[in-house]
Structures are given as C-alpha cells and as structure tokens.
Design an enzyme around this catalytic site. Structure first.
Site, short mmCIF file in Angstrom:
data_model
loop_
_atom_site.label_atom_id
_atom_site.label_comp_id
_atom_site.label_asym_id
_atom_site.label_seq_id
_atom_site.Cartn_x
_atom_site.Cartn_y
_atom_site.Cartn_z
N CYS A 26 0.82 -1.22 0.00
CA CYS A 26 0.00 0.00 0.00
C CYS A 26 0.84 1.26 0.00
O CYS A 26 0.46 2.28 -0.58
CB CYS A 26 -0.93 0.01 1.22
SG CYS A 26 -1.92 -1.48 1.43
N ASP B 230 -3.21 -3.03 7.86
CA ASP B 230 -4.36 -3.83 8.30
C ASP B 230 -4.29 -5.25 7.74
O ASP B 230 -4.57 -6.22 8.44
CB ASP B 230 -5.66 -3.16 7.85
CG ASP B 230 -5.96 -1.90 8.64
OD1 ASP B 230 -5.00 -1.23 9.06
OD2 ASP B 230 -7.14 -1.58 8.82
N CYS C 112 -2.09 3.02 3.04
CA CYS C 112 -2.94 2.11 3.79
C CYS C 112 -3.94 2.88 4.66
O CYS C 112 -3.76 4.04 5.00
CB CYS C 112 -2.09 1.19 4.65
SG CYS C 112 -3.01 -0.18 5.41
N ASP C 113 -4.96 2.18 5.05
CA ASP C 113 -6.24 2.72 5.53
C ASP C 113 -6.16 3.92 6.46
O ASP C 113 -6.77 4.96 6.20
CB ASP C 113 -7.02 1.62 6.25
CG ASP C 113 -7.34 0.44 5.36
OD1 ASP C 113 -6.97 0.48 4.17
OD2 ASP C 113 -7.95 -0.52 5.85
N LYS C 114 -5.49 3.80 7.59
CA LYS C 114 -5.61 4.82 8.63
C LYS C 114 -4.83 6.08 8.30
O LYS C 114 -5.07 7.14 8.89
CB LYS C 114 -5.16 4.26 9.99
CG LYS C 114 -5.86 2.98 10.39
CD LYS C 114 -7.37 3.08 10.29
CE LYS C 114 -8.05 1.74 10.46
NZ LYS C 114 -7.78 0.77 9.40
N CYS D 235 -5.14 -2.01 -1.19
CA CYS D 235 -6.06 -3.11 -1.50
C CYS D 235 -7.11 -2.68 -2.53
O CYS D 235 -7.69 -1.60 -2.44
CB CYS D 235 -6.72 -3.61 -0.23
SG CYS D 235 -5.54 -4.28 0.97
N GLU E 101 -10.38 -5.08 13.44
CA GLU E 101 -11.27 -5.50 12.36
C GLU E 101 -11.42 -7.02 12.40
O GLU E 101 -10.52 -7.73 12.84
CB GLU E 101 -10.70 -5.09 11.01
CG GLU E 101 -10.70 -3.59 10.81
CD GLU E 101 -10.14 -3.17 9.47
OE1 GLU E 101 -10.31 -2.00 9.11
OE2 GLU E 101 -9.52 -4.00 8.79
N SER F 173 -13.30 -4.82 8.33
CA SER F 173 -12.52 -4.41 7.17
C SER F 173 -13.47 -3.96 6.08
O SER F 173 -14.61 -4.41 5.98
CB SER F 173 -11.68 -5.59 6.67
OG SER F 173 -11.22 -5.36 5.36
#
Length: 556
Positions: free
Chosen positions: A46, A78, A119-121, A191, A440, A466
């Site tokens: 990511c 994650d 990545c996500d956060k 992702c 998650e 997730s």
C-alpha cells in the site's frame, strides 16, 4: 510566512545554520517551507512506492516557488496485522499519524502541507491533521493496487481471506490456497476493492481535500507521477491564495462524502473516520447522518467486496468524477469548494464515461435501492451501531446468540465449523477501549463467507470490520462491553433481532438484572501506548478519537 519564525532575523542565525547544513541557502530563506509528510514503508504494498512519488511532489513545490521539507510517519498494515494482536495498533495509528503530522509541522513553523498516504488509517489521519492545523494543504493518495490473476480470474486480498475459510471447509486444498496467496497482490498499491483505503481516498475527493481525479489513478499507472507533480504545484497555489482546510471542510462536504460512500457501498470504517475528521474541523456531524445518507442514496457502483469490479476498473470506467456526476444530476450532491480552486460541481461536470462500461450505473437503475450501511439502536446498542449491507439484500435478521470474548475464540469456532445457520455471532471486548484498538474482524467474516454461511448467519461486535467484509455484519456497537454496554451481558442462546428498516437492534434478555454487581475488566495493557489510548479514546459513536474537539468558537 509561518516559517519566518525560524528563518528571519539575527536571533535565528542558529536555526539558519542548521538549515544550511540540509542544503538551504539565502534564496530558500525567502520562500515558504512546505511539509511533504510521507507514510512510506516497505512493509506493505500500500505504501511501498510513496518514496518514489515524493520526488515529483517535491519537484512541483520547487518549480512553483517553495522549499519542500520532508518528514515520515508510521503506518500499520491492516492486511498484514489482521487477526493478530498487532491489529489492535491499527486504529490507534490513526491518532499517532495525526499527532505526529501536527507536531512536525508546528514544531518547525512550516507554511503548508502535502501528505502522501496509502494504507487505511493514514488517509483519515492526514485529513484530521490538516483540519487541526488549518494550514494550506492537501491529501495525495498513492493509488490502488492492480488486480491479481488466478485461474484467469481477477483476485484481491479479499479472496485470500475467503480462501482460508474455504480451505478450512475442505472446499480447496493446500495447493489451491497457496495459488491464491501468491497471485492476489501483484505489486504496489492499496487493496484493490472499495475497501477502506479506496473508500477514504474517494471521500477525500468529495470532501475537497484531494484534487478530483488524482486519487483514482492506480499506483503503477504512468500518470501517477504527473499527479504527484500536480499536487506539489497545487499546494503552492493554496498557500498563495491562503486557502485552508476548514474553509473547504463544510457541512456540505461531509454530506457529499457520506453520499458517495453510500453510493459505492464503501467501507463502514468511513463512519468512524468522517466523524473524526468532522470533529477536527468543527463541523457538527453525528452518526445518524450516515443512516440518512444510506436511505437517500442508492448503490450505483458494482465494486468489491459485494460486487464484481475493482478500483482500477472504476478508474477506467470514468472514476470518481463519473460517480459525482451521477449523484450531482440526481440532486444528491451539494456544491462545495475543493483544493483545485474549482467547485465540486465544476469538477464533476467534466466526467467522461467510457463507452460500454458496466462498473458505474445510474441512480435511476441502481445496483441496490439503498446504500451500503445502516445505523440502528436498541437494547443491545443504546448509542448506536453500524450495519454493513454490502453483498446482500437483507434488512432483517433474527437468530440465536453465540457469544465469544474476543476475535480469536470466534475464529477458532468458525474454523472448527461450530457455527450453524441462524446463529448470531457476538464478539465483544474488542471495542476502542476494551480491545483496545477496535480490531477488524475480516479473518472471521471471510472465513464465514468461505464456508458458504455468508447469507445464513449474522455477526455483531463492538469492534469493526474491514472494508473487504461483506455479509450481515453489525459493528461499532456502543457503548462497548469494556465500558458496561449491554453487549457485555448477552448470553449464549439469547434471541437477537436486527431490523434495519425500523433501525432497531434488540436482545430478548433482562440486561439490567445481569448488569448488577458488574465490575469493569482490568485494562489489557497496564502501560505504554495501548494503555494511554484505552484511557483516552471516545466511543465509536463519536469516531473513537483521543483528541479534544474543535469548535468554531475556538477561532474567536
């Protein structure tokens, strides 16, 4: 310039001496210093290419008259930490990234900010920091990974998690599992479905904090470097015009972001993150806004996890602009400012639809008549919780509770094939404070789907899901178990009813009687960052934040 505090005057000679050691000179001291905050790491696809994207960002800043100053902050992957103790660090990292950006920028009196995210956060953290600092700035997303190929079929990390469940059920063997594992992630990028990273990257465009179209471009696409240069030039224009994030983060911007998440059946994590960003921006936003968004906005994008296509497919079909145009034409957007200097409606009006594309549908003929989540309340969740509707059409579920104290116990039961049709899996003590960190549950939910039970069981947790999760899943149950919420007192065999239309989630039990003599559990971690987070974090219904809220009166 803010940076005059470290550059100007005889008293700042020591600071200038140190800056000269980094390569700055007299001409540079006349220019604004622009933070280029990177979340690069080589631990995850990511973010592993963000160091390459930083150079054209820096070049754009230099060419537009600024001096780039680089910082790096952390990321917790994650996908890698899922199902482990390390996943507790994921949501916590959002707060750490936000705080570290604030400290680096304030600590050096910088003038504007570009944040490179993956990545996500890191994405909501970037927006939270920009809102908190209120300096000219923008968010630049590194882009989605391309689809993997396995047996001539497009695959993502979601397919690997589901293959674990199929393997436990005996549906595939070791070699087939290894084949999916080896082909799911072909290179750089976040992702590939409308999971949390792509959901939040799209949200940045509708909030106005990212240039429309920039975040759509996949990680390895030839145009990504051009977009990086564009962002470097653009932050300089924001500085020159003194356009700051709080002038962009209006109530209309959050209305637009919530509708866009609904229209694409995006990650339920967007609820947590948009609440947190609004808190930093001083915008009144509560959890019920997301139920309203879901009811008024149909699903018009056929994207994984519940649909067929991936982020790269949406980019080729017409991207975020086309989603925006569909919503704009249907009266489901409000015009609002963006970092490009153009308003949202101007940006969306330029959408170009690829002939024959099947990814982005119309509001008149949607994939589903209502959005991808619902907010429900009841005896099980007095402060509310989030129901994920992606991947199924059900709006009601009744079943019998199977209670687990923690994710691992639930996952083991699923793998042993002890979960049956009609069960409501209850996973507790995974909330923001009780986890801590609100893990998650993708390992559990994907295993359920992999065993063919996705349509026949429900899952309820004070943790979260997730973006790759689908099925009848209820997360963010508030208050959480560790703070005496009703989920702490559910027993095996209790009847649970979830009804999205009536917005109810109830358990047929005398919760008050069971609550007598309850003693709060001891914190899982007695010291360190985890203990600090558990002591400070707010309810999931408020965004699970650790910061003090900003209000507009604070400016006066």
């Amino acid at each position: 310039m803010n940076s005059a505090a470290i550059k100007d005057g005889a008293s700042r000679a020591p600071a200038r001496a140190m800056l000269r050691a980094t390569g700055m000179n007299d001409e540079d001291f006349k220019k604004p210093l622009i933070a280029v905050v990177n979340t690069w790491t080589n631990v995850t696809p990511c973010n592993m290419h963000l160091n390459l994207l930083a150079e054209p960002v820096r070049a754009g800043i230099r060419e537009a008259g600024g001096v780039p100053v680089d910082f790096n902050t952390i990321v917790v992957s994650d996908g890698i930490s899922m199902g482990t103790e390390g996943m507790r660090a994921s949501l916590m990292s959002r707060e750490v990234v936000t705080d570290s950006i604030e400290l680096a920028v304030r600590g050096h009196s910088l003038d504007a900010v570009v944040v490179l995210v993956g990545c996500d956060k890191t994405i909501p953290a970037a927006a939270m920091a920009l809102a908190r600092l209120d300096l000219p700035g923008l968010v630049f997303y590194g882009g989605s990974i391309m689809p993997g190929k396995c047996d001539d079929k497009d695959v993502t990390i979601q397919d690997v998690f589901e293959a674990v469940g199929a393997h436990a059920a005996g549906a595939i063997d070791d070699a087939q599992l290894a084949d999916v594992e080896k082909h799911a992630c072909p290179g750089a990028g976040a992702c590939g479905g409308q999971f949390t990273a792509n959901t939040m990257a799209m949200s940045m465009s509708f909030l106005g904090l990212s240039p429309m179209g920039t975040n759509d471009v996949p990680a390895i696409h030839a145009d990504k470097m051009k977009e990086a240069d564009r962002c470097g030039r653009l932050v300089m224009q924001l500085w020159k015009d003194n356009v700051t994030p709080r002038s962009i983060l209006t109530e209309a911007a959050f209305f637009n972001a919530a509708n866009a998440v609904s229209a694409t059946a995006g990650s339920t994590n967007a609820v947590l993150h948009l609440l947190a960003i609004a808190r930093e921006a001083g915008v009144a936003l509560d959890i019920d806004a997301f139920d309203e968004a879901s009811r008024r906005t149909p699903v018009i994008a056929d994207l994984k996890p519940g649909g067929k296509y991936m982020a790269a497919d949406m980019f080729e079909a017409g991207g975020t602009r086309l989603v925006g145009k569909r919503l704009m034409d249907a009266g489901l957007l409000k015009d609002s400012p963006t970092v490009t200097g153009r308003r949202l409606f101007e940006e969306c009006a330029e959408a170009e639809e690829t002939f024959g594309q099947k990814v982005i549908l119309s509001v008149d003929a949607p994939l589903k008549p209502r959005g991808g989540f619902g907010i429900v309340y009841g005896t099980l969740a007095p402060e509310g919780c989030v129901v994920k509707l992606a991947g199924h059409g059900k709006l009601k579920f009744e079943g019998t509770a199977r209670v687990f104290d923690g994710e691992e116990a639930a996952f083991d039961a699923v793998q042993r094939r002890e979960i049956k049709k009609g069960d409501v899996i209850v996973i507790r003590n995974e909330g923001p404070a009780g986890g801590p960190g609100m893990r998650e549950m993708l390992a559990v939910t994907a295993a359920i789907v992999g065993q063919g039970l996705g349509d026949d069981v429900a899952l309820i947790t004070d943790g979260r899901f997730s973006g790759a999760t689908y099925g009848f899943m209820v997360g963010h149950v508030s208050p959480e178990a560790a703070r005496g919420g009703p989920i702490a007192f559910v027993h095996d065999g209790d009847k649970i009813i979830i009804d999205v239309e009536t917005r109810k989630i109830d358990v047929d039990a005398d919760i008050d009687a069971r609550r007598k003599n309850w003693i709060a559990p001891q914190p899982r971690y007695p010291n360190g960052a985890f203990a600090k987070y558990a002591a400070l974090v707010s309810s999931a219904s408020e965004g699970a934040v650790t910061s003090f809220p900003f209000t507009k009166k604070d400016e006066g």
